[in-house]
Design a protein around this motif. Structure first.
Motif, mmCIF file in Angstrom:
data_model
loop_
_atom_site.group_PDB
_atom_site.id
_atom_site.type_symbol
_atom_site.label_atom_id
_atom_site.label_comp_id
_atom_site.label_asym_id
_atom_site.label_seq_id
_atom_site.Cartn_x
_atom_site.Cartn_y
_atom_site.Cartn_z
ATOM 1 N N THR A 152 0.853 -1.190 0.000
ATOM 2 C CA THR A 152 0.000 0.000 0.000
ATOM 3 C C THR A 152 0.885 1.234 0.000
ATOM 4 O OG1 THR A 152 -1.891 1.060 1.087
ATOM 5 C CG2 THR A 152 -0.210 0.132 2.528
ATOM 6 N N PHE A 153 0.275 2.389 0.013
ATOM 7 C CA PHE A 153 0.997 3.655 -0.032
ATOM 8 C C PHE A 153 2.008 3.645 -1.181
ATOM 9 C CE2 PHE A 153 3.426 7.302 1.563
ATOM 10 C CZ PHE A 153 2.373 8.134 1.883
ATOM 11 N N GLY A 154 1.501 3.361 -2.380
ATOM 12 C CA GLY A 154 2.368 3.328 -3.549
ATOM 13 C C GLY A 154 3.388 2.221 -3.469
ATOM 14 N N ALA A 155 3.071 1.167 -2.700
ATOM 15 C CA ALA A 155 3.910 -0.032 -2.547
ATOM 16 C C ALA A 155 5.128 0.198 -1.656
ATOM 17 C CB ALA A 155 4.340 -0.607 -3.893
ATOM 18 N N TYR A 156 5.170 1.326 -0.956
ATOM 19 C CA TYR A 156 6.290 1.543 -0.035
ATOM 20 C C TYR A 156 6.061 0.821 1.290
ATOM 21 C CZ TYR A 156 7.881 5.027 -3.312
ATOM 22 O OH TYR A 156 8.318 5.638 -4.451
ATOM 23 N N LEU A 157 4.801 0.520 1.571
ATOM 24 C CA LEU A 157 4.465 -0.143 2.825
ATOM 25 C C LEU A 157 3.684 -1.413 2.550
ATOM 26 C CD1 LEU A 157 3.094 2.635 5.204
ATOM 27 C CD2 LEU A 157 5.176 1.285 5.505
ATOM 28 N N ILE A 158 3.695 -2.311 3.515
ATOM 29 C CA ILE A 158 2.931 -3.542 3.410
ATOM 30 C C ILE A 158 1.882 -3.521 4.524
ATOM 31 C CG2 ILE A 158 3.079 -6.049 3.648
ATOM 32 C CD1 ILE A 158 4.513 -5.147 1.222
ATOM 33 N N GLN A 272 4.240 -3.460 -10.148
ATOM 34 C CA GLN A 272 3.037 -3.476 -9.319
ATOM 35 C C GLN A 272 1.779 -3.182 -10.124
ATOM 36 O OE1 GLN A 272 2.401 -0.209 -6.893
ATOM 37 N NE2 GLN A 272 0.726 -1.183 -5.801
ATOM 38 N N THR B 13 2.775 9.851 -4.332
ATOM 39 C CA THR B 13 3.648 8.725 -3.979
ATOM 40 C C THR B 13 4.881 8.629 -4.879
ATOM 41 O OG1 THR B 13 2.146 7.338 -5.236
ATOM 42 C CG2 THR B 13 1.974 7.234 -2.857
ATOM 43 N N LEU B 25 9.979 5.374 6.126
ATOM 44 C CA LEU B 25 9.356 6.145 5.073
ATOM 45 C C LEU B 25 9.355 7.622 5.444
ATOM 46 C CD1 LEU B 25 7.767 5.006 2.628
ATOM 47 C CD2 LEU B 25 5.731 5.405 3.978
ATOM 48 N N VAL B 120 -3.294 6.084 -6.594
ATOM 49 C CA VAL B 120 -1.875 5.730 -6.527
ATOM 50 C C VAL B 120 -1.417 5.463 -5.093
ATOM 51 C CG1 VAL B 120 -1.204 6.887 -8.658
ATOM 52 C CG2 VAL B 120 -1.118 8.136 -6.495
ATOM 53 N N ASP B 121 -2.244 5.777 -4.107
ATOM 54 C CA ASP B 121 -1.802 5.457 -2.743
ATOM 55 C C ASP B 121 -2.249 4.068 -2.299
ATOM 56 O OD1 ASP B 121 -4.384 6.421 -2.559
ATOM 57 O OD2 ASP B 121 -4.068 7.504 -0.686
ATOM 58 N N SER B 229 4.121 -3.151 7.632
ATOM 59 C CA SER B 229 5.530 -3.519 7.694
ATOM 60 C C SER B 229 6.186 -3.026 6.413
ATOM 61 C CB SER B 229 5.666 -5.031 7.827
ATOM 62 O OG SER B 229 5.016 -5.689 6.751
ATOM 63 N N VAL B 231 8.472 -3.715 2.905
ATOM 64 C CA VAL B 231 8.605 -4.748 1.894
ATOM 65 C C VAL B 231 9.875 -5.553 2.194
ATOM 66 C CG1 VAL B 231 8.757 -5.133 -0.597
ATOM 67 C CG2 VAL B 231 7.622 -3.077 0.290
#
Ligand SMILES: Cc1cc2nc3c(=O)[nH]c(=O)nc-3n(C[C@H](O)[C@H](O)[C@H](O)COP(=O)(O)OP(=O)(O)OC[C@H]3O[C@@H](n4cnc5c(N)ncnc54)[C@H](O)[C@@H]3O)c2cc1C
Lengths: 364, 265
Positions: A152-158, A272, B13, B25, B120-121, B229, B231
């Motif tokens: 999520t968050f543009g794939a920066y977070l899981i 993604q 993002t 982040l 996109v988020d 978490s 990636v």
């Protein structure tokens, strides 16, 4: 617990079994749907329950046995001329009807374009939770809930997402993020004909369909991929990549920036918002290695990066990397392949060259 | 044709960075933008209005700061905008968000609802289908072209993985605009000035909508984020070289790949 008055009351305890919806593509089970069946099998064994598969369409009964071979214990078949054509509201109603009727605790649908279109409609009819684009699943040890894990968050977070008190918990996953299960002709299972009550698709009519030939083989099937990014500097860059792909028996793909620039078509985008690939070998040429791109190559066995910037993130996410200008490196690779093809015994010498010809900047 | 466009004001993002030292982040200072996909929905709506008449209303459910996004939409030429905002709506997942939006949209006159394909988020692509479900109207995703045929009917072209499809849709209906359309138009100062006029941007809260608290925000959301978490990195060999002699380096690399069994020659 008080719930929204627009939701039916349900008893989550009554919901058992893990289901996968099987999309039918040109008269056979789609690979993406089978991958969901594979996931359902794993989750069901952790939860000690059965695997259900759902088939909707006209003439789909003949595929039910196939679904069993790939891992289903029970196949719910809605074979009817009403389902000849796919409409999101129609298929959404049918799948929601079956879920209400047979009460699975989880439902997995492949995130193909159609899957992404109609699954949220199913979730909304059932007023249940839906988690899109899962990249893995967890079974909570205490509550035994199935959690969907997704970028999520543009794939920066899981995010690890749980569906509370509503069933079935619905999940989608992009094609090829999970492997296709093995076919086992010895498997047995039950085929259950069904007759979903649905409102016909009102107000929407398919007028026509025109396929655009994919030309080249789809990238998700390729064993070797040569992928180009913004660093190619122009469409011509792909000509060299194509030549290289040809001599090593691979296909060409690209990053989103290469797609946005119009150098390669969207169906060949890796990442993604493009495709996940499961190649043995992946060349990232002029690709910086953004997180969203890396999402598409997690299952690749060997990643080779070619980039002129030694600090590009791709070099922290590759097996082999060559720093330099691709217009020099790729032609040299083509030459090397031809040379080795002509005299395979050279390999032993070349492998041992190692440290003598290259200046190792990372690794060992 | 009266069109409602749903937009989301999102952190950009593409400018997010990871703090290399701490591995966290960097969220602060990330500017917000209208979700790029929604820009295409806005453009499609405005082009349809310019050609076939009617009005375009942009709507968003968001904290008050999203007003900036609506100002941008009005600046592009939307006739009206609605900000749906209330503390009770916080923490909503896609079910609760679509519910609230659907209830707000029901207060407007509309023939067509347009949404962006995804955000996109969070990138779920849920809201379009869920809105259609709450409002009991037909819908289609991945729309690349649309025309009004008159008589309450539209012609729609959409693109799937391997095919174009053409449909006839009876209004009211919902469409999700695909990303690869024509370029969204720019803001015009003369349009943007209209934001100051009364009634151009309306703010609705739960007093306006009067929704049951159990149906909105966190309470109306069947899903919760249990934790987040980072990636996990895929373990890779990371053998990176700066070649002295490109031909020899190429021969070395190809030989390694053959030896490792990834390349068959
Ligand atoms: C929600 C979201 C989803 C996204 N989904 C995807 C996705 O699915 N797939 C995807 O790829 N991206 C995706 N992106 C975009 C992603 O963030 C990056 O912008 C994109 O991957 C960058 O593409 P690139 O590596 O080709 O270009 P760049 O990042 O611009 O990198 C170009 C690289 O080429 C190198 N280079 C330049 N010239 C040469 C040369 N002559 N020889 C060798 N190297 C050279 C440069 O050093 C640079 O590292 C997404 C972004 C968002 C926000």
């Amino acid at each position: 617990m008080s719930i929204c008055s627009e939701w039916d009351r349900i008893n989550p305890e009554e919901y058992v079994g893990v289901w996968a919806y099987l999309e039918v593509e040109d008269g056979s089970l789609s690979e993406a749907g089978l991958q969901m069946l594979g996931v359902a099998r794993l989750l069901a064994s952790q939860k000690d329950t059965y695997v259900g598969a759902v088939l909707i369409g006209r003439g789909v009964s003949s595929l039910a046995r196939e679904a069993i071979y790939y891992g289903a214990d029970r196949v719910y078949v809605a074979d009817d001329e009403r389902f000849e054509k796919y409409y999101p509201t129609l298929y959404g109603e049918a799948l929601a009807y079956l879920a209400k009727e047979y009460k699975p605790e989880a439902l997995l649908v492949a995130g193909t374009m159609r899957g992404r279109e109609f699954t949220p409609y199913v979730a909304n009819i059932l007023k249940t939770g839906i988690t899109a684009d899962c990249t893995s699943f967890e079974v909570d040890s205490a509550a035994k809930d199935i959690l969907g894990v997704r970028p999520t968050f543009g794939a920066y977070l899981i995010a690890h997402i749980r569906t509370l008190n509503r069933r079935p918990a619905i999940f989608t996953a992009r094609p090829n993020v999970f492997p296709t299960p093995q076919k086992d002709l010895a498997r047995e299972g039950e085929i259950i004909p069904t007759n979903p009550k649905v409102v016909d698709a009102v107000g929407v009519k398919l007028l026509g369909r025109s396929r655009f030939g994919r030309g080249a083989a789809p990238i998700e099937k390729a064993k070797i991929l040569v992928s180009g990014g913004k660093g190619l500097g122009g469409k011509e860059g792909f000509t060299i990549l194509e030549e290289f792909a040809k001599v090593i028996g691979g296909e060409v793909s690209g990053s989103r920036k290469a797609v946005d620039a119009g150098w390669i078509t969207h169906d060949r985008q890796v990442g993604q918002t493009g495709k996940a690939v499961r190649a043995d070998l992946y060349f990232a040429v002029g690709i910086s290695g953004a997180v969203q791109h890396l999402f598409g190559i997690r299952e690749v066995r060997c990643v080779v990066a070619i980039n002129k910037d030694p600090d590009a993130p791709i070099f922290d996410n590759c097996d082999y990397g060559l720093v330099g200008d691709y217009t020099e490196i790729v032609p040299a690779l083509i030459k090397a392949v031809k040379k080795i093809k002509a005299s395979p015994q050279l390999i032993t010498n070349f492998v041992n060259l190692n440290i003598n010809v290259v200046n190792l900047i990372k690794g060992n | 044709m009266d069109i409602v466009v749903c937009i989301k004001w999102v952190p950009n993002t593409t400018t997010v960075n990871i703090d290399q030292k701490t591995g966290t982040l960097i969220r602060s200072g990330v500017p917000s933008v209208i979700n790029p996909h929604d820009m295409h929905a806005l453009e499609m709506a405005l082009a349809l209005r310019d050609k076939f008449g009617g009005s375009v209303t942009a709507i968003t459910m968001a904290p008050p700061s999203a007003r900036l996004g609506l100002e941008h939409a009005v600046g592009m030429g939307c006739d009206k905008a609605v900000l749906v905002t209330d503390m009770a709506y916080a923490g909503a997942d896609t079910l609760a968000t679509s519910y609230t939006l659907a209830k707000a949209i029901s207060r407007l006159k509309f023939d067509l609802i347009l949404v962006g394909q995804e955000t996109v988020d969070s990138s779920t692509a849920h809201i379009g289908a869920q809105l259609a479900s709450w409002l009991h109207i037909p819908y289609l995703y991945y729309v690349v072209d649309a025309k009004y045929l008159g008589d309450g009917k539209m012609w729609v072209k959409r693109m799937l993985e391997d095919a174009y499809e053409e449909y006839e849709l009876a209004l009211p209906a919902l469409l999700a605009a695909a990303m690869h359309l024509t370029k969204p138009r720019r803001v015009k100062l003369s349009h943007k000035m209209r934001c100051k006029e009364e009634g151009v941007i309306e703010v609705w809260n739960n007093k306006t909508l009067g929704l049951e608290v159990n149906c909105v925000g966190l309470k109306g959301s069947p899903t919760i984020v249990k934790k987040t978490s980072f990636v996990a990195e895929v373990p890779r060999k990371k053998i990176v070289c700066q070649p002295r002699d490109i031909d020899q380096a190429a021969e070395w690399l190809i030989s390694r790949l053959v030896e490792d069994g990834f390349l068959k020659i």
